[in-house]
Design a protein around this motif. Structure first.
Motif, PDB file in Angstrom:
ATOM      1  N   ALA A   1     -80.300  77.629 -43.540  1.00 19.33           N
ATOM      2  CA  ALA A   1     -79.360  76.400 -43.408  1.00 19.33           C
ATOM      3  C   ALA A   1     -78.257  76.432 -44.577  1.00 19.33           C
ATOM      4  O   ALA A   1     -78.646  76.957 -45.581  1.00 19.33           O
ATOM      5  CB  ALA A   1     -80.234  75.183 -43.655  1.00 19.33           C
ATOM      6  N   GLY A   2     -77.082  76.130 -44.443  1.00 23.43           N
ATOM      7  CA  GLY A   2     -76.109  76.300 -45.093  1.00 23.43           C
ATOM      8  C   GLY A   2     -75.252  77.539 -45.104  1.00 23.43           C
ATOM      9  O   GLY A   2     -74.257  77.706 -45.762  1.00 23.43           O
ATOM     10  N   GLY A   3     -75.945  78.356 -44.104  1.00 26.39           N
ATOM     11  CA  GLY A   3     -75.297  79.869 -44.210  1.00 26.39           C
ATOM     12  C   GLY A   3     -74.288  79.714 -42.968  1.00 26.39           C
ATOM     13  O   GLY A   3     -73.897  78.822 -42.256  1.00 26.39           O
ATOM     14  N   SER A   4     -73.636  81.028 -42.805  1.00 21.05           N
ATOM     15  CA  SER A   4     -72.647  81.199 -41.801  1.00 21.05           C
ATOM     16  C   SER A   4     -73.107  82.448 -40.722  1.00 21.05           C
ATOM     17  O   SER A   4     -73.688  83.219 -41.185  1.00 21.05           O
ATOM     18  CB  SER A   4     -71.261  81.631 -42.627  1.00 21.05           C
ATOM     19  OG  SER A   4     -71.124  80.654 -43.335  1.00 21.05           O
ATOM     20  N   LEU A   5     -72.413  82.309 -39.584  1.00 22.69           N
ATOM     21  CA  LEU A   5     -72.536  83.245 -38.560  1.00 22.69           C
ATOM     22  C   LEU A   5     -71.248  83.374 -37.988  1.00 22.69           C
ATOM     23  O   LEU A   5     -70.523  82.271 -37.747  1.00 22.69           O
ATOM     24  CB  LEU A   5     -73.822  83.074 -37.678  1.00 22.69           C
ATOM     25  CG  LEU A   5     -75.143  83.734 -37.837  1.00 22.69           C
ATOM     26  CD1 LEU A   5     -75.906  83.409 -37.068  1.00 22.69           C
ATOM     27  CD2 LEU A   5     -74.921  85.186 -38.253  1.00 22.69           C
TER      28      LEU A   5
ATOM     29  N   GLY B   1     -65.328  70.517 -38.098  1.00 21.02           N
ATOM     30  CA  GLY B   1     -65.264  70.529 -39.440  1.00 21.02           C
ATOM     31  C   GLY B   1     -66.092  71.796 -39.874  1.00 21.02           C
ATOM     32  O   GLY B   1     -65.978  72.148 -41.180  1.00 21.02           O
ATOM     33  N   ARG B   2     -67.087  72.339 -39.145  1.00 22.62           N
ATOM     34  CA  ARG B   2     -67.975  73.271 -39.540  1.00 22.62           C
ATOM     35  C   ARG B   2     -67.879  74.593 -38.692  1.00 22.62           C
ATOM     36  O   ARG B   2     -67.816  75.784 -39.332  1.00 22.62           O
ATOM     37  CB  ARG B   2     -69.326  72.748 -39.392  1.00 22.62           C
ATOM     38  CG  ARG B   2     -69.839  71.819 -40.029  1.00 22.62           C
ATOM     39  CD  ARG B   2     -71.257  71.470 -40.012  1.00 22.62           C
ATOM     40  NE  ARG B   2     -71.537  71.121 -38.822  1.00 22.62           N
ATOM     41  CZ  ARG B   2     -72.558  71.646 -37.967  1.00 22.62           C
ATOM     42  NH1 ARG B   2     -73.444  72.726 -38.762  1.00 22.62           N
ATOM     43  NH2 ARG B   2     -73.015  71.375 -36.836  1.00 22.62           N
ATOM     44  N   PHE B   3     -67.273  74.508 -37.419  1.00 23.04           N
ATOM     45  CA  PHE B   3     -67.133  75.677 -36.506  1.00 23.04           C
ATOM     46  C   PHE B   3     -65.748  75.718 -36.381  1.00 23.04           C
ATOM     47  O   PHE B   3     -64.915  74.757 -36.228  1.00 23.04           O
ATOM     48  CB  PHE B   3     -67.857  75.270 -35.600  1.00 23.04           C
ATOM     49  CG  PHE B   3     -69.406  75.423 -35.193  1.00 23.04           C
ATOM     50  CD1 PHE B   3     -70.068  75.360 -36.576  1.00 23.04           C
ATOM     51  CD2 PHE B   3     -70.184  75.474 -34.236  1.00 23.04           C
ATOM     52  CE1 PHE B   3     -71.378  75.701 -36.378  1.00 23.04           C
ATOM     53  CE2 PHE B   3     -71.535  75.387 -34.168  1.00 23.04           C
ATOM     54  CZ  PHE B   3     -72.231  75.585 -35.360  1.00 23.04           C
TER      55      PHE B   3
ATOM     56  N   GLN C   1     -66.516  80.918 -35.268  1.00 27.87           N
ATOM     57  CA  GLN C   1     -67.238  81.047 -36.718  1.00 27.87           C
ATOM     58  C   GLN C   1     -67.998  79.771 -37.142  1.00 27.87           C
ATOM     59  O   GLN C   1     -67.301  78.512 -36.807  1.00 27.87           O
ATOM     60  CB  GLN C   1     -65.910  81.137 -37.569  1.00 27.87           C
ATOM     61  CG  GLN C   1     -66.163  81.161 -39.157  1.00 27.87           C
ATOM     62  CD  GLN C   1     -67.161  82.313 -39.596  1.00 27.87           C
ATOM     63  OE1 GLN C   1     -66.408  83.545 -39.362  1.00 27.87           O
ATOM     64  NE2 GLN C   1     -67.996  82.151 -40.374  1.00 27.87           N
ATOM     65  N   MET C   2     -69.136  80.004 -37.639  1.00 27.36           N
ATOM     66  CA  MET C   2     -69.780  78.768 -37.731  1.00 27.36           C
ATOM     67  C   MET C   2     -70.397  78.831 -39.319  1.00 27.36           C
ATOM     68  O   MET C   2     -71.066  79.823 -39.662  1.00 27.36           O
ATOM     69  CB  MET C   2     -71.108  78.826 -37.044  1.00 27.36           C
ATOM     70  CG  MET C   2     -70.831  79.136 -35.484  1.00 27.36           C
ATOM     71  SD  MET C   2     -72.415  78.961 -34.421  1.00 27.36           S
ATOM     72  CE  MET C   2     -73.093  80.579 -34.912  1.00 27.36           C
TER      73      MET C   2
ATOM     74  N   LYS D   1     -76.808  74.080 -39.752  1.00 25.85           N
ATOM     75  CA  LYS D   1     -78.122  73.379 -39.929  1.00 25.85           C
ATOM     76  C   LYS D   1     -79.277  73.541 -38.772  1.00 25.85           C
ATOM     77  O   LYS D   1     -78.883  74.196 -37.951  1.00 25.85           O
ATOM     78  CB  LYS D   1     -77.533  71.954 -39.459  1.00 25.85           C
ATOM     79  CG  LYS D   1     -76.373  71.245 -40.505  1.00 25.85           C
ATOM     80  CD  LYS D   1     -75.659  69.867 -39.875  1.00 25.85           C
ATOM     81  CE  LYS D   1     -74.656  69.444 -40.754  1.00 25.85           C
ATOM     82  NZ  LYS D   1     -74.144  68.195 -40.049  1.00 25.85           N
ATOM     83  N   PRO D   2     -80.152  73.220 -39.251  1.00 24.91           N
ATOM     84  CA  PRO D   2     -81.506  73.642 -38.235  1.00 24.91           C
ATOM     85  C   PRO D   2     -81.039  73.056 -36.739  1.00 24.91           C
ATOM     86  O   PRO D   2     -81.378  73.982 -35.791  1.00 24.91           O
ATOM     87  CB  PRO D   2     -82.614  72.974 -38.799  1.00 24.91           C
ATOM     88  CG  PRO D   2     -82.332  72.936 -40.521  1.00 24.91           C
ATOM     89  CD  PRO D   2     -80.624  72.883 -40.365  1.00 24.91           C
ATOM     90  N   GLU D   3     -80.446  71.995 -36.749  1.00 26.35           N
ATOM     91  CA  GLU D   3     -80.089  71.504 -35.410  1.00 26.35           C
ATOM     92  C   GLU D   3     -79.090  72.285 -34.619  1.00 26.35           C
ATOM     93  O   GLU D   3     -78.772  71.994 -33.225  1.00 26.35           O
ATOM     94  CB  GLU D   3     -79.797  70.047 -35.589  1.00 26.35           C
ATOM     95  CG  GLU D   3     -78.782  69.767 -36.381  1.00 26.35           C
ATOM     96  CD  GLU D   3     -79.192  69.335 -37.637  1.00 26.35           C
ATOM     97  OE1 GLU D   3     -80.173  69.955 -38.341  1.00 26.35           O
ATOM     98  OE2 GLU D   3     -78.640  68.146 -38.216  1.00 26.35           O
TER      99      GLU D   3
END
Length: 127
Positions: free
Chosen positions: A13-17, A66-68, A82-83, A87-89
């Motif tokens: 959680a908090g990471g990126s892919l 705002g995140r992706f 870009q993600m 979050k776990p969800e």
């Protein structure tokens, strides 16, 4: 048109892919609108983001805004997702899809708009 999604994996959680969707045939994606959908375990597939053929119009689901970031490189026949701040969800199988019309409007959030689908790539976000 055969679409090949890749880039999924396990992240905290908090990471990126960054996911990629490339055309696995001699066809070009340049004239297609593209989108990402996802399907979490036990849930229906849902819209994530869409981009018009030239990148001029973009839509996001409220849950990822705002995140992706969706983008495309027509020279490479590839669309990206870009993600960030995962979050776990966000855990789901992510699918890319192509719409031969090329131009998008609010209907881009609907699965029925898309003509072609990739096989999906699994994203798992651990807490």
């Amino acid at each position: 048109v055969q679409l090949q999604a890749s880039g999924g994996g396990l992240v905290q959680a908090g990471g990126s892919l960054k996911l990629s969707c490339a055309v696995a045939s001699e066809r070009t994606l340049n004239n297609y609108a593209m989108a990402w959908f996802r399907q979490a375990p036990g849930k229906e597939r849902e819209f994530v983001a869409a981009i018009s053929w030239n990148g001029g119009t973009i839509y996001y689901a409220d849950s990822v805004k705002g995140r992706f970031t969706i983008s495309r490189d027509n020279a490479k026949n590839t669309v990206y997702l870009q993600m960030n701040s995962l979050k776990p969800e966000d855990t789901a199988v992510y699918y890319c899809a192509a719409d031969s019309y090329g131009v998008i409007d609010d209907s881009a959030r609907e699965e029925k708009v898309y003509d072609y689908w990739g096989q999906g790539t699994l994203v798992t976000v651990s807490s």
